[in-house]
Design a protein around this motif. Structure first.
Motif, PDB file in Angstrom:
ATOM      1  N   VAL A   1      -1.932 -14.151   4.547  1.00  0.00           N
ATOM      2  CA  VAL A   1      -1.375 -13.039   5.348  1.00  0.00           C
ATOM      3  C   VAL A   1      -2.492 -12.055   5.685  1.00  0.00           C
ATOM      4  CG1 VAL A   1       0.167 -11.021   5.282  1.00  0.00           C
ATOM      5  CG2 VAL A   1       0.977 -13.236   4.444  1.00  0.00           C
TER       6      VAL A   1
ATOM      7  N   TYR B   1      -4.080 -11.039   9.402  1.00  0.00           N
ATOM      8  CA  TYR B   1      -4.210  -9.684   9.968  1.00  0.00           C
ATOM      9  C   TYR B   1      -5.663  -9.340  10.276  1.00  0.00           C
ATOM     10  CZ  TYR B   1       0.682  -8.345   9.527  1.00  0.00           C
ATOM     11  OH  TYR B   1       2.034  -8.258   9.707  1.00  0.00           O
TER      12      TYR B   1
ATOM     13  N   TYR C   1      -3.973  -6.202  17.698  1.00  0.00           N
ATOM     14  CA  TYR C   1      -2.673  -5.866  17.104  1.00  0.00           C
ATOM     15  C   TYR C   1      -1.966  -4.740  17.884  1.00  0.00           C
ATOM     16  CZ  TYR C   1       0.638  -3.942  13.680  1.00  0.00           C
ATOM     17  OH  TYR C   1       1.772  -3.460  13.074  1.00  0.00           O
TER      18      TYR C   1
ATOM     19  N   TYR D   1       7.225  -1.659  20.121  1.00  0.00           N
ATOM     20  CA  TYR D   1       7.375  -1.363  18.687  1.00  0.00           C
ATOM     21  C   TYR D   1       7.444   0.155  18.510  1.00  0.00           C
ATOM     22  CZ  TYR D   1       5.898  -1.359  13.704  1.00  0.00           C
ATOM     23  OH  TYR D   1       5.793  -1.175  12.340  1.00  0.00           O
TER      24      TYR D   1
ATOM     25  N   LEU E   1      -0.974   3.038  13.141  1.00  0.00           N
ATOM     26  CA  LEU E   1      -0.015   3.477  14.176  1.00  0.00           C
ATOM     27  C   LEU E   1       0.897   4.590  13.665  1.00  0.00           C
ATOM     28  CD1 LEU E   1       1.085   0.098  15.854  1.00  0.00           C
ATOM     29  CD2 LEU E   1      -0.670   1.727  16.590  1.00  0.00           C
TER      30      LEU E   1
ATOM     31  N   ASP F   1      -4.020  -0.792   2.470  1.00  0.00           N
ATOM     32  CA  ASP F   1      -3.615  -2.036   3.130  1.00  0.00           C
ATOM     33  C   ASP F   1      -4.444  -3.170   2.523  1.00  0.00           C
ATOM     34  OD1 ASP F   1      -2.056  -2.668   6.022  1.00  0.00           O
ATOM     35  OD2 ASP F   1      -3.487  -4.200   5.366  1.00  0.00           O
TER      36      ASP F   1
ATOM     37  N   SER G   1      -5.500  -5.728   4.227  1.00  0.00           N
ATOM     38  CA  SER G   1      -6.375  -6.313   5.249  1.00  0.00           C
ATOM     39  C   SER G   1      -7.490  -5.336   5.602  1.00  0.00           C
ATOM     40  CB  SER G   1      -5.562  -6.662   6.504  1.00  0.00           C
ATOM     41  OG  SER G   1      -6.411  -6.793   7.625  1.00  0.00           O
TER      42      SER G   1
ATOM     43  N   ASP H   1      -6.407  -2.824  -0.767  1.00  0.00           N
ATOM     44  CA  ASP H   1      -5.830  -3.390  -1.986  1.00  0.00           C
ATOM     45  C   ASP H   1      -4.417  -3.864  -1.650  1.00  0.00           C
ATOM     46  OD1 ASP H   1      -5.587  -4.150  -4.594  1.00  0.00           O
ATOM     47  OD2 ASP H   1      -5.874  -2.152  -5.446  1.00  0.00           O
TER      48      ASP H   1
ATOM     49  N   LEU I   1      -0.339  -4.364  -2.639  1.00  0.00           N
ATOM     50  CA  LEU I   1       0.758  -3.767  -3.394  1.00  0.00           C
ATOM     51  C   LEU I   1       1.641  -4.850  -3.956  1.00  0.00           C
ATOM     52  CD1 LEU I   1       0.661  -1.522  -0.612  1.00  0.00           C
ATOM     53  CD2 LEU I   1       1.460  -0.390  -2.684  1.00  0.00           C
TER      54      LEU I   1
ATOM     55  N   CYS J   1       5.812   1.607   7.058  1.00  0.00           N
ATOM     56  CA  CYS J   1       6.489   1.158   8.277  1.00  0.00           C
ATOM     57  C   CYS J   1       6.147  -0.293   8.608  1.00  0.00           C
ATOM     58  CB  CYS J   1       6.074   2.050   9.444  1.00  0.00           C
ATOM     59  SG  CYS J   1       6.951   1.620  10.947  1.00  0.00           S
TER      60      CYS J   1
ATOM     61  N   HIS K   1       5.383 -10.223   3.046  1.00  0.00           N
ATOM     62  CA  HIS K   1       4.684  -8.946   2.943  1.00  0.00           C
ATOM     63  C   HIS K   1       5.091  -8.235   1.640  1.00  0.00           C
ATOM     64  CE1 HIS K   1       3.677 -10.063   6.979  1.00  0.00           C
ATOM     65  NE2 HIS K   1       3.254  -8.861   7.368  1.00  0.00           N
ATOM     66  N   LEU K   2       5.445  -6.958   1.727  1.00  0.00           N
ATOM     67  CA  LEU K   2       5.808  -6.214   0.509  1.00  0.00           C
ATOM     68  C   LEU K   2       7.150  -6.692  -0.044  1.00  0.00           C
ATOM     69  CD1 LEU K   2       4.903  -2.516   1.384  1.00  0.00           C
ATOM     70  CD2 LEU K   2       3.453  -4.308   0.481  1.00  0.00           C
TER      71      LEU K   2
HETATM   72  C1  LIG Z   1       3.223  -5.422  10.542  1.00  0.00           C
HETATM   73  S1  LIG Z   1       1.809  -4.652   9.850  1.00  0.00           S
HETATM   74  C2  LIG Z   1       2.362  -2.957   9.811  1.00  0.00           C
HETATM   75  C3  LIG Z   1       1.202  -2.006   9.885  1.00  0.00           C
HETATM   76  C4  LIG Z   1       1.582  -0.557  10.199  1.00  0.00           C
HETATM   77  N1  LIG Z   1       2.322   0.036   9.112  1.00  0.00           N
HETATM   78  C5  LIG Z   1       2.359  -0.507  11.489  1.00  0.00           C
HETATM   79  O1  LIG Z   1       3.537  -0.107  11.469  1.00  0.00           O
HETATM   80  O2  LIG Z   1       1.777  -0.868  12.529  1.00  0.00           O
HETATM   81  C6  LIG Z   1       1.920  -5.120   8.141  1.00  0.00           C
HETATM   82  C7  LIG Z   1       0.707  -4.676   7.313  1.00  0.00           C
HETATM   83  O3  LIG Z   1       1.045  -4.871   5.929  1.00  0.00           O
HETATM   84  C8  LIG Z   1      -0.105  -5.315   5.257  1.00  0.00           C
HETATM   85  N2  LIG Z   1       0.370  -5.966   4.024  1.00  0.00           N
HETATM   86  C9  LIG Z   1       1.219  -7.006   3.916  1.00  0.00           C
HETATM   87  N3  LIG Z   1       1.489  -7.278   2.632  1.00  0.00           N
HETATM   88  C10 LIG Z   1       0.784  -6.380   1.899  1.00  0.00           C
HETATM   89  C11 LIG Z   1       0.629  -6.136   0.504  1.00  0.00           C
HETATM   90  N4  LIG Z   1       1.281  -6.868  -0.430  1.00  0.00           N
HETATM   91  N5  LIG Z   1      -0.195  -5.144   0.099  1.00  0.00           N
HETATM   92  C12 LIG Z   1      -0.875  -4.406   1.006  1.00  0.00           C
HETATM   93  N6  LIG Z   1      -0.772  -4.579   2.349  1.00  0.00           N
HETATM   94  C13 LIG Z   1       0.063  -5.542   2.792  1.00  0.00           C
HETATM   95  C14 LIG Z   1      -0.804  -6.213   6.252  1.00  0.00           C
HETATM   96  O4  LIG Z   1      -2.181  -6.388   5.943  1.00  0.00           O
HETATM   97  C15 LIG Z   1      -0.556  -5.463   7.563  1.00  0.00           C
HETATM   98  O5  LIG Z   1      -1.615  -4.591   7.874  1.00  0.00           O
END
Ligand SMILES: C[S@@+](CC[C@H](N)C(=O)[O-])C[C@H]1O[C@@H](n2cnc3c(N)ncnc32)[C@H](O)[C@@H]1O
Length: 225
Positions: free
Chosen positions: A30, A34, A41, A50, A81, A98, A100, A119, A121, A139, A146-147
């Motif tokens: 993932v 990114y 992006y 979005y 964003l 983040d 990435s 780092d 989460l 967001c 992801h999270l």
């Molecule tokens: C869809 S993007 C959203 C970014 C921003 N918050 C926005 O609304 O544009 C998802 C982000 O979550 C980060 N991400 C996903 N899983 C994660 C995790 N477990 N820990 C840290 N970052 C994470 C990805 O690297 C990515 O930058």
């Protein structure tokens, strides 16, 4: 390549967006996705209408009630964003985390945050002291792969008692993402029953992503006994 009406562009943006949410991707995959996507992006998410970052920032600003000095952590901040929307509303005391580095590099080129933490989460301790933040904005980052709810205790640890956690996500994911179905909201309720946080709001917002609804959760962190 753009079609005369931009349709081809939007299809490509949608495909790229789905590419980050494929079932079975590891966390490293993932983040690598990114890293590669980071350069375009913002353009893709703009084409996909979005509105989440603006909606998340507005919802958090409403409950922060004008405390413009609030120290806010943008969780899974991406390219920033949500920070850009918070800054428009006068909230400038921002840090980002983040997984990435590529996404954070774009945010850093915009000089949006004080601290940029690369780092991930999960159920693990972050390099952030207890009770450090007045609020968290998160967001678009509760999504397939992801999270997960396993990061909630850590989010609560780093927010001051009385501080706020705002989580904005696509509403459909509550039901369509296996890791969230019958798990995400029950985990939120369990933490409420334990006295870790209390729900301030659970609002459905239209056009969070394209024509799809979002859900915005706001929790107030309680003093831990
Ligand atoms: C869809 S993007 C959203 C970014 C921003 N918050 C926005 O609304 O544009 C998802 C982000 O979550 C980060 N991400 C996903 N899983 C994660 C995790 N477990 N820990 C840290 N970052 C994470 C990805 O690297 C990515 O930058």
């Amino acid at each position: 390549m753009a079609g005369t009406d931009g349709t081809v562009d939007v299809q490509l943006s949608d495909t790229l967006c789905h590419g980050a949410q494929k079932t079975g991707m590891t966390r490293e995959e993932v983040f690598r996705y990114y890293d590669t996507w980071a350069d375009r992006y913002d353009k893709d998410l703009f084409d996909l209408n979005y509105n989440g970052p603006r909606q998340c920032a507005e919802a958090l600003a409403e409950v922060l009630s004008g405390n413009k000095a609030a120290r806010i952590l943008d969780v899974a901040a991406g390219t920033g964003l949500c920070a850009m929307e918070l800054i428009k509303l006068g909230y400038t005391n921002l840090d980002a985390i983040d997984g990435s580095q590529g996404m954070l590099d774009i945010a850093q080129s915009r000089n949006l945050y004080h601290r940029y933490i690369c780092d991930f989460l999960g159920p693990r301790r972050l390099d952030i002291q207890d009770d450090h933040y007045d609020a968290i904005a998160c967001c678009g980052s509760f999504s397939q792969g992801h999270l997960k709810d396993d990061c909630f205790p850590e989010l609560i640890r780093i927010v001051k008692p009385g501080g706020l956690i705002c989580i904005a996500m696509r509403e459909e994911f509550l039901h369509t993402v296996e890791a969230y179905r019958d798990k995400l909201e029950p985990a939120m309720v369990t933490l409420e029953e334990k006295g870790s946080w209390e729900q301030v709001a659970r609002d459905i917002v239209p056009n969070f992503y394209r024509e799809l609804n979002g859900v915005i959760f706001i929790y107030r962190v309680l003093a831990q006994t």
